[in-house]
Design an enzyme around this catalytic site. Structure first.
Site, PDB file in Angstrom:
ATOM      1  N   ASP A  97       0.799  -1.226   0.000  1.00 17.23           N
ATOM      2  CA  ASP A  97       0.000   0.000   0.000  1.00 17.23           C
ATOM      3  C   ASP A  97       0.832   1.277   0.000  1.00 17.23           C
ATOM      4  OD1 ASP A  97       1.078   0.013   2.521  1.00 17.23           O
ATOM      5  OD2 ASP A  97      -0.761  -0.624   3.518  1.00 17.23           O
ATOM      6  N   GLU A 119      -0.592  -8.927  -1.063  1.00 17.88           N
ATOM      7  CA  GLU A 119      -1.165  -8.270   0.129  1.00 17.88           C
ATOM      8  C   GLU A 119      -2.348  -7.383  -0.263  1.00 17.88           C
ATOM      9  OE1 GLU A 119       0.506  -5.089   2.911  1.00 17.88           O
ATOM     10  OE2 GLU A 119       1.285  -6.875   3.900  1.00 17.88           O
ATOM     11  N   GLU A 133      -1.955   5.242   2.734  1.00 11.51           N
ATOM     12  CA  GLU A 133      -1.944   3.812   2.410  1.00 11.51           C
ATOM     13  C   GLU A 133      -3.328   3.260   2.099  1.00 11.51           C
ATOM     14  OE1 GLU A 133      -0.385   5.178   5.011  1.00 11.51           O
ATOM     15  OE2 GLU A 133       1.722   4.871   4.525  1.00 11.51           O
ATOM     16  N   HIS A 210       6.347   5.725  12.588  1.00 10.45           N
ATOM     17  CA  HIS A 210       6.667   6.460  11.364  1.00 10.45           C
ATOM     18  C   HIS A 210       5.485   7.022  10.581  1.00 10.45           C
ATOM     19  CE1 HIS A 210       5.335   3.563   8.308  1.00 10.45           C
ATOM     20  NE2 HIS A 210       5.706   2.617   9.141  1.00 10.45           N
ATOM     21  N   ARG A 212       2.654   8.730   8.487  1.00  9.54           N
ATOM     22  CA  ARG A 212       2.478  10.113   8.043  1.00  9.54           C
ATOM     23  C   ARG A 212       1.365  10.850   8.797  1.00  9.54           C
ATOM     24  NH1 ARG A 212       5.137  10.257   3.140  1.00  9.54           N
ATOM     25  NH2 ARG A 212       5.329  12.329   2.215  1.00  9.54           N
ATOM     26  N   HIS A 243      13.281   5.456  12.562  1.00  9.89           N
ATOM     27  CA  HIS A 243      13.105   5.612  11.108  1.00  9.89           C
ATOM     28  C   HIS A 243      13.944   6.796  10.615  1.00  9.89           C
ATOM     29  CE1 HIS A 243      10.923   6.240   7.312  1.00  9.89           C
ATOM     30  NE2 HIS A 243      10.260   5.111   7.531  1.00  9.89           N
TER      31      HIS A 243
HETATM   32  C1  UD1 Z   1       6.836   4.938   3.450  1.00  9.23           C
HETATM   33  C2  UD1 Z   1       5.449   4.561   2.941  1.00  9.23           C
HETATM   34  C3  UD1 Z   1       4.657   3.884   4.044  1.00  9.23           C
HETATM   35  C4  UD1 Z   1       5.430   2.722   4.651  1.00  9.23           C
HETATM   36  C5  UD1 Z   1       6.807   3.198   5.090  1.00  9.23           C
HETATM   37  C6  UD1 Z   1       7.641   2.062   5.595  1.00  9.23           C
HETATM   38  C7  UD1 Z   1       4.298   6.031   1.344  1.00  9.23           C
HETATM   39  C8  UD1 Z   1       3.638   7.331   1.112  1.00  9.23           C
HETATM   40  N1  UD1 Z   1       4.734   5.805   2.579  1.00  9.23           N
HETATM   41  O1  UD1 Z   1       6.661   5.902   4.466  1.00  9.23           O
HETATM   42  O2  UD1 Z   1       3.428   3.398   3.514  1.00  9.23           O
HETATM   43  O3  UD1 Z   1       4.709   2.219   5.751  1.00  9.23           O
HETATM   44  O4  UD1 Z   1       7.478   3.783   3.957  1.00  9.23           O
HETATM   45  O5  UD1 Z   1       8.752   2.528   6.326  1.00  9.23           O
HETATM   46  O6  UD1 Z   1       4.434   5.259   0.422  1.00  9.23           O
HETATM   47  N2  UD1 Z   1      14.298   8.432   4.334  1.00  9.23           N
HETATM   48  C9  UD1 Z   1      15.667   8.322   4.207  1.00  9.23           C
HETATM   49  N3  UD1 Z   1      16.215   7.102   3.890  1.00  9.23           N
HETATM   50  C10 UD1 Z   1      15.457   5.980   3.728  1.00  9.23           C
HETATM   51  C11 UD1 Z   1      14.070   6.082   3.885  1.00  9.23           C
HETATM   52  C12 UD1 Z   1      13.514   7.324   4.174  1.00  9.23           C
HETATM   53  O7  UD1 Z   1      16.391   9.294   4.346  1.00  9.23           O
HETATM   54  O8  UD1 Z   1      16.011   4.899   3.458  1.00  9.23           O
HETATM   55  C13 UD1 Z   1      13.696   9.755   4.651  1.00  9.23           C
HETATM   56  C14 UD1 Z   1      13.721  10.723   3.451  1.00  9.23           C
HETATM   57  O9  UD1 Z   1      13.916  12.021   3.917  1.00  9.23           O
HETATM   58  C15 UD1 Z   1      12.298  10.584   2.888  1.00  9.23           C
HETATM   59  C16 UD1 Z   1      11.518  10.404   4.172  1.00  9.23           C
HETATM   60  O10 UD1 Z   1      12.325   9.584   4.997  1.00  9.23           O
HETATM   61  O11 UD1 Z   1      11.889  11.695   2.126  1.00  9.23           O
HETATM   62  C17 UD1 Z   1      10.153   9.799   4.009  1.00  9.23           C
HETATM   63  O12 UD1 Z   1      10.154   8.635   3.211  1.00  9.23           O
HETATM   64  P1  UD1 Z   1       8.775   8.177   2.503  1.00  9.23           P
HETATM   65  O13 UD1 Z   1       8.995   6.910   1.763  1.00  9.23           O
HETATM   66  O14 UD1 Z   1       8.171   9.312   1.754  1.00  9.23           O
HETATM   67  O15 UD1 Z   1       7.795   7.954   3.737  1.00  9.23           O
HETATM   68  P2  UD1 Z   1       7.832   6.890   4.897  1.00  9.23           P
HETATM   69  O16 UD1 Z   1       7.309   7.570   6.106  1.00  9.23           O
HETATM   70  O17 UD1 Z   1       9.134   6.211   4.940  1.00  9.23           O
HETATM   71  N1  UDP Z   2      12.137  -3.540  10.506  1.00 11.12           N
HETATM   72  C1  UDP Z   2      13.512  -3.702  10.286  1.00 11.12           C
HETATM   73  N2  UDP Z   2      14.369  -2.872  10.954  1.00 11.12           N
HETATM   74  C2  UDP Z   2      13.949  -1.900  11.795  1.00 11.12           C
HETATM   75  C3  UDP Z   2      12.567  -1.718  11.990  1.00 11.12           C
HETATM   76  C4  UDP Z   2      11.681  -2.555  11.322  1.00 11.12           C
HETATM   77  O1  UDP Z   2      13.922  -4.587   9.540  1.00 11.12           O
HETATM   78  O2  UDP Z   2      14.790  -1.191  12.366  1.00 11.12           O
HETATM   79  C5  UDP Z   2      11.180  -4.405   9.771  1.00 11.12           C
HETATM   80  C6  UDP Z   2      10.069  -5.044  10.581  1.00 11.12           C
HETATM   81  O3  UDP Z   2      10.474  -6.300  11.098  1.00 11.12           O
HETATM   82  C7  UDP Z   2       8.953  -5.174   9.558  1.00 11.12           C
HETATM   83  C8  UDP Z   2       9.175  -3.978   8.638  1.00 11.12           C
HETATM   84  O4  UDP Z   2      10.516  -3.570   8.834  1.00 11.12           O
HETATM   85  O5  UDP Z   2       9.070  -6.351   8.785  1.00 11.12           O
HETATM   86  C9  UDP Z   2       8.228  -2.882   8.963  1.00 11.12           C
HETATM   87  O6  UDP Z   2       8.595  -1.722   8.310  1.00 11.12           O
HETATM   88  P1  UDP Z   2       7.910  -0.319   8.614  1.00 11.12           P
HETATM   89  O7  UDP Z   2       7.405  -0.290  10.012  1.00 11.12           O
HETATM   90  O8  UDP Z   2       8.886   0.717   8.193  1.00 11.12           O
HETATM   91  O9  UDP Z   2       6.722  -0.263   7.571  1.00 11.12           O
HETATM   92  P2  UDP Z   2       5.190  -0.755   7.600  1.00 11.12           P
HETATM   93  O10 UDP Z   2       5.166  -2.203   7.885  1.00 11.12           O
HETATM   94  O11 UDP Z   2       4.473   0.064   8.634  1.00 11.12           O
HETATM   95  O12 UDP Z   2       4.686  -0.436   6.236  1.00 11.12           O
END
Ligand code: UD1
Ligand code: UDP
Length: 385
Positions: A97, A119, A133, A210, A212, A243
């Site tokens: 999602d 999923e 999502e 994490h 949004r 995160h």
């Molecule tokens: C995203 C997904 C969310 C998912 C989550 C898992 C969307 C809109 N959101 O949210 O559904 O649950 O990932 O973690 O699709 N960043 C880094 N390095 C990384 C990852 C993130 O620097 O490896 C920082 C960047 O500044 C980036 C920000 O995090 O712009 C947000 O990342 P983004 O993918 O937009 O949103 P998440 O909150 O990670």
């Molecule tokens: N996870 C990981 N390292 C971390 C935190 C989470 O590998 O430091 C794994 C966790 O076991 C799960 C997934 O990442 O499988 C969840 O990711 P996240 O919470 O970012 O996203 P969501 O599931 O909410 O989309």
């Protein structure tokens, strides 16, 4: 000529949950498997790709700091289209999602390539929770041709929206495949800070946040709840792999950096994280994937969200929805850590989300769909709501 499956993913959880599928399909050698990272995440995605040794064919590398939803959507659409033209896949596979999921499914639709959604069918009744999502997965399901629904409840939701039953396969969630394979390996060596934290006496609470829709005030309330519990119960240690999103870091580092019981780490490799879940007493989180993993490990989870698309853990008694009200979080957490019977009632190892064979069912079904097998797989029947 083998049919081509174009498998795309962009964030940490998608990579963890698609890894068993990619590895199973490659092991069988019945298809040409092309993998495409959107790079919506960078470091957190690379960690998983490395951990599972996933072969990657394309990487759009789209991530920007503090990126907008519009940027992710348009960069994925723009980036995938020429790859679809070049690779000419018979099927595009997306997961879950995220905005990568929705945009990749839309890009496939624009090229008239059928989409398989892994999923599929998770739902809350609120299009703004979780945001974005809930809309991403609804739109991905509108665009999809095949639905790999993790549970019977997801299948029911798809049927209620008019999906044809013959397009739905209940597979179990592939995250349980990844989890069971990983949890059976030995724990990795801990970084010094975590090793010291794990040696401290007293309960360990694993924290991740994490979402949004929780940026700003809801996250500040969560931080205050952790601070309050730390002051009231100095024996509790919070383990907090934070995160990389600056919107998350600004709030929690700002509020909790000086609190001795809170041990921050960088995002952990999947193997370390799984073993940290095993070592923890309680998990407090707003994560989707962790809600699915913790019940298998028998860890009570307090879900810091107003809604969940994963009611099975709540029905099974392992998870409780506590929202982002600081008083409620602090109260529920202290209850779990001080009342043995309240803890025991939640600490049940149950498997409502999968049995570790989801990727096999998906691969079996794809073989059936492309005429390489005569019978479809039987549904995952581990749980009936
Ligand atoms: C995203 C997904 C969310 C998912 C989550 C898992 C969307 C809109 N959101 O949210 O559904 O649950 O990932 O973690 O699709 N960043 C880094 N390095 C990384 C990852 C993130 O620097 O490896 C920082 C960047 O500044 C980036 C920000 O995090 O712009 C947000 O990342 P983004 O993918 O937009 O949103 P998440 O909150 O990670
Ligand atoms: N996870 C990981 N390292 C971390 C935190 C989470 O590998 O430091 C794994 C966790 O076991 C799960 C997934 O990442 O499988 C969840 O990711 P996240 O919470 O970012 O996203 P969501 O599931 O909410 O989309």
């Amino acid at each position: 000529m083998a049919h081509t499956l174009f498998i795309t993913f962009g964030t940490r959880p998608e990579a963890i949950k698609m890894a068993p599928v990619v590895l199973e399909l490659r092991r069988r050698e019945r298809f040409r498997v092309v993998t495409c990272l959107t790079g919506q995440h960078r470091e957190m995605l690379d960690q998983v790709v490395e951990g599972f040794s996933l072969p990657i064919d394309h990487d759009l590398n789209i991530m920007r700091q503090r990126q907008s939803l519009g940027h992710i959507t348009s960069a994925v659409l723009d980036g995938i289209d020429p790859l679809l033209e070049a690779e000419k896949p018979d099927l595009v596979m997306v997961h879950g999602d995220t905005t990568t999921t929705f945009a990749a499914a839309l890009a496939a639709y624009y090229r008239m390539v059928p989409v398989a959604h892994v999923e599929a069918g998770l739902r809350t009744d609120n299009i703004y929770s979780p945001f974005p999502e809930e809309m991403n997965r609804r739109l991905a399901d509108r665009l999809a041709d095949i639905y790999y629904a993790p549970t019977a409840a997801a299948r029911k939701a798809l049927l209620a929206e008019g999906a044809s039953p013959e397009r739905i396969v209940v597979t179990g969630n592939t995250v349980i495949d990844a989890l069971l394979a990983t949890a059976s390996t030995p724990a990795p060596p801990w970084e010094t800070k975590l090793a010291r934290a794990l040696e401290r006496p007293g309960p360990k609470v694993l924290v991740t946040v994490h979402r949004r829709e929780s940026w700003g005030t809801p996250m500040e309330r969560v931080a205050q709840a952790i601070k309050r519990v730390s002051e009231q119960s100095p024996k509790i240690t919070f383990l907090f792999p934070i995160h990389l999103n600056p919107a998350v870091r600004d709030v929690f580092r700002g509020a909790l950096d000086t609190v001795r019981q809170v041990v921050f780490t960088e995002p952990l490799p999947y193997r370390s994280f799984v073993h940290l879940m095993k070592a923890a007493d309680v998990v407090i989180t707003d994560s989707g994937g962790i809600q699915e993993e913790a019940p298998t490990l028998g860890k009570p989870v307090l879900v810091m969200r107003d809604t969940t698309e994963r009611p099975e853990g709540i029905e099974a008694g392992t998870a409780r929805l506590v929202g982002t009200d600081g008083d409620v979080i602090a109260r529920e957490l202290l209850l779990l850590l001080t009342d043995r019977s309240a803890y025991e009632r939640m600490a049940n190892a149950v498997n409502p989300y999968g049995d570790g064979h989801a990727a096999e069912r998906i691969a079996d079904h794809l073989e059936y769909r492309f005429g390489l097998r005569t019978t479809p797989p039987a549904d995952f029947s581990g749980y009936t709501p």
